[in-house]
Motif scaffolding. Structure first.
Motif, PDB file in Angstrom:
ATOM      1  N   GLU A 360       0.829  -1.204   0.000  1.00  0.00           N
ATOM      2  CA  GLU A 360       0.000   0.000   0.000  1.00  0.00           C
ATOM      3  C   GLU A 360       0.863   1.254   0.000  1.00  0.00           C
ATOM      4  O   GLU A 360       0.583   2.223  -0.724  1.00  0.00           O
ATOM      5  N   ASN A 361       1.924   1.252   0.782  1.00  0.00           N
ATOM      6  CA  ASN A 361       2.813   2.404   0.833  1.00  0.00           C
ATOM      7  C   ASN A 361       3.516   2.612  -0.505  1.00  0.00           C
ATOM      8  O   ASN A 361       3.695   3.750  -0.959  1.00  0.00           O
ATOM      9  N   VAL A 363       2.380   1.814  -3.487  1.00  0.00           N
ATOM     10  CA  VAL A 363       1.411   2.360  -4.441  1.00  0.00           C
ATOM     11  C   VAL A 363       1.230   3.851  -4.202  1.00  0.00           C
ATOM     12  O   VAL A 363       1.147   4.645  -5.157  1.00  0.00           O
ATOM     13  N   GLU A 364       1.164   4.254  -2.941  1.00  0.00           N
ATOM     14  CA  GLU A 364       1.010   5.675  -2.631  1.00  0.00           C
ATOM     15  C   GLU A 364       2.211   6.484  -3.112  1.00  0.00           C
ATOM     16  O   GLU A 364       2.061   7.590  -3.653  1.00  0.00           O
ATOM     17  N   GLN A 365       3.426   5.945  -2.928  1.00  0.00           N
ATOM     18  CA  GLN A 365       4.622   6.664  -3.385  1.00  0.00           C
ATOM     19  C   GLN A 365       4.634   6.800  -4.908  1.00  0.00           C
ATOM     20  O   GLN A 365       5.012   7.870  -5.429  1.00  0.00           O
ATOM     21  N   THR A 367       2.076   6.921  -6.797  1.00  0.00           N
ATOM     22  CA  THR A 367       1.027   7.877  -7.147  1.00  0.00           C
ATOM     23  C   THR A 367       1.469   9.308  -6.865  1.00  0.00           C
ATOM     24  O   THR A 367       1.238  10.219  -7.670  1.00  0.00           O
ATOM     25  N   ASP A 368       2.129   9.485  -5.727  1.00  0.00           N
ATOM     26  CA  ASP A 368       2.552  10.836  -5.347  1.00  0.00           C
ATOM     27  C   ASP A 368       3.587  11.416  -6.313  1.00  0.00           C
ATOM     28  O   ASP A 368       3.598  12.622  -6.573  1.00  0.00           O
ATOM     29  N   THR A 377      -7.877   5.538  -3.666  1.00  0.00           N
ATOM     30  CA  THR A 377      -6.711   5.445  -2.809  1.00  0.00           C
ATOM     31  C   THR A 377      -6.018   4.113  -3.011  1.00  0.00           C
ATOM     32  O   THR A 377      -6.545   3.181  -3.645  1.00  0.00           O
ATOM     33  N   ALA A 378      -4.811   3.997  -2.439  1.00  0.00           N
ATOM     34  CA  ALA A 378      -4.085   2.724  -2.511  1.00  0.00           C
ATOM     35  C   ALA A 378      -4.834   1.632  -1.788  1.00  0.00           C
ATOM     36  O   ALA A 378      -4.801   0.460  -2.187  1.00  0.00           O
TER      37      ALA A 378
END
Length: 518
Positions: A360-361, A363-365, A367-368, A377-378
């Motif tokens: 999850e982290n 995927v967020e990175q 995306t950011d 969201t992730a």
């Protein structure tokens, strides 16, 4: 002896005759047409010569079944054409002589050797026997000649030649009007010609007088084998290589016998074709053409697919936005999902099966930093199910009118390569041994850097450790640990890591996942 004059025969009815023909329907087509000389029969069009012959024979058979018994009061339908019975061998240009006819009237069928026409006709049995290959279908009934003898005066008049039209056929071989039933002569068989066996290979006609005879027989057999191979539905590269090898030897001998330089060049081309076929066979099966070991059925079956898989690995090496092996492994899988159009679908199981520490982290990175685009969201991506996947986008892979994109393989190729990579990184024993992301990346790289029999590197010479460590996004000192993990997972055997090379070979069970170097 009872005689029949020309005027008598001319006054009698001409025998029936009809012909069924098989002709080409037109140029550039295999279609044929079947026509009959009877005006009431329509022309048939068939797709092939075989179908045309079958239709022609069926048409003639129908006529023969419907035809009445041969008539006893007709003269030969073949008389005007000058058959063997009507013309003497020493003078074939004379007018047909009716006195040469003899025997009962029959219905005969004659055909040519090439199977292009079939002719049925009423004629005497002597003419039918003189026609090569003629078959007698029916014979006219013998007329009843047992009537009461006429008076002496009438008999004397009857013994004189008459010019009146006769009701029954009277041929010159009859000794009297009361002759008994006539036997139908056996038709003469069609003559056979003894010719040397004809042959052709590589658009070359093999001469009849080519010596030695063994060479000529070998060339003819090779021509037949090549034509039979072209009719196969599936290729057999091992057999093709053997045929080209035999052709090279035979053409070399042929060139030595005749002194033809072009034959020697053809022999060299055949040897090159044999080498190419063996190489293709080895690439497809992982074994040589003469090997007795079982063939390897690979998930990616051809050199083009193997090169596309290597192109994806090279692209990911230079375009991963985050450091570390886990980020590179995730970028690898997302790139394959979106390679064709820059967009694709993703479910949570695709991420959890990679063995990542915190997917999850990651995927967020991604995306950011703008490398990945998702609608939510992730956490939504991880929670998505196969029945409702999450659409994702990788902007750098979206093709533009002036830029087709970094990965050029087509829509059908993308799922094949994506499925191959998923099977490698999610292989059963890698999951059981809880292999790290670096180990799975190393498995991907080694699968694309082997020879056909699984030895590492080009021709089994090994792979440089620096390039492997760079691909796996680890330090050079960590490579030995990754190699040990692959060895425990039964991926590698005989592995040795030195300062210059990693040597060894992949185990036989993972050979179907390899993309050999060509």
């Amino acid at each position: 002896m009872t005689e029949t004059t020309v005027s008598q025969l001319d006054e009698r009815v001409l025998g029936r005759r009809w012909t069924v023909r098989l002709d080409a329907a037109g140029r550039g087509s295999a279609a044929v047409r079947v026509s009959c000389s009877r005006p009431s029969c329509a022309v048939q069009r068939l797709p092939s010569a075989a179908a045309g012959r079958a239709a022609a024979v069926a048409h003639l058979t129908a006529h023969l079944r419907a035809a009445p018994t041969p008539r006893v009061d007709v003269y030969c339908a073949c008389r005007a054409e000058g058959c063997h019975a009507h013309l003497r061998p020493d003078d074939r240009h004379e007018r047909a002589e009716p006195w040469r006819c003899g025997g009962a009237v029959v219905l005969a069928v004659v055909t040519d050797r090439g199977g292009r026409w079939w002719r049925a006709m009423e004629c005497c049995s002597r003419c039918a026997a003189a026609a090569p290959g003629a078959k007698i279908v029916a014979t006219a009934p013998t007329p009843d000649t047992t009537a009461t003898a006429p008076p002496a005066g009438v008999r004397a008049a009857a013994d004189r030649p008459s010019t009146a039209a006769g009701g029954n056929p009277r041929f010159s071989h009859r000794s009297s009007a009361a002759a008994g039933p006539q036997e139908v002569p056996t038709p003469r068989s069609a003559p056979t010609r003894s010719r040397p066996r004809h042959g052709k290979i590589a658009q070359r006609v093999i001469p009849y007088d080519l010596r030695p005879v063994a060479l000529r027989d070998e060339l003819i057999e090779l021509g037949d084998l090549f034509r039979a191979y072209q009719q196969r539905t599936e290729p057999d590269l091992a057999q093709l290589a053997e045929l080209h090898t035999r052709k090279a030897r035979a053409f070399t001998t042929w060139a030595e016998v005749t002194g033809d330089t072009r034959l020697r060049l053809d022999a060299q081309r055949a040897e090159q074709a044999a080498t190419a076929a063996r190489l293709q066979h080895q690439q497809r099966t992982g074994r040589s053409a003469d090997s007795t070991q079982p063939a390897v059925t690979r998930l990616l079956t051809g050199p083009a697919q193997w090169e596309h898989a290597r192109s994806v690995l090279a692209h990911v090496t230079g375009h991963t936005p985050l450091p570390g092996p886990e980020a590179r492994l995730l970028v690898m899988m997302l790139t394959l999902r979106t390679a064709h159009t820059g967009s694709g679908n993703l479910v949570g199981q695709d991420l959890t099966s990679l063995g990542l520490t915190d997917p999850e982290n990651l995927v967020e990175q991604l995306t950011d930093c703008g490398w990945l685009g998702i609608p939510g969201t992730a956490g939504d991506v991880l929670a998505s199910r196969p029945e409702s996947p999450t659409p994702i986008t990788v902007p750098s892979l979206v093709p533009h009118p002036d830029h087709p994109g970094p990965l050029t393989f087509g829509k059908k190729m993308r799922p094949k390569i994506s499925g191959w990579a998923q099977k490698v990184v999610s292989e059963k024993k890698l999951r059981k041994t809880r292999a790290t992301a670096g180990t799975r990346l190393l498995a991907l790289m080694l699968a694309t850097r082997t020879s056909a029999d699984g030895r590492l590197g080009p021709c089994g010479q090994g792979i440089g450790p620096e390039s492997l460590a760079s691909w796996c996004a680890v330090g050079p000192g960590e490579l030995q640990h990754l190699v040990d993990q692959l060895t425990r997972a039964d991926w590698l055997t005989e592995a040795v890591v030195t300062d210059t090379h990693l040597t060894g070979r992949l185990t036989e069970r993972v050979l179907p996942l390899t993309c050999p170097l060509t």
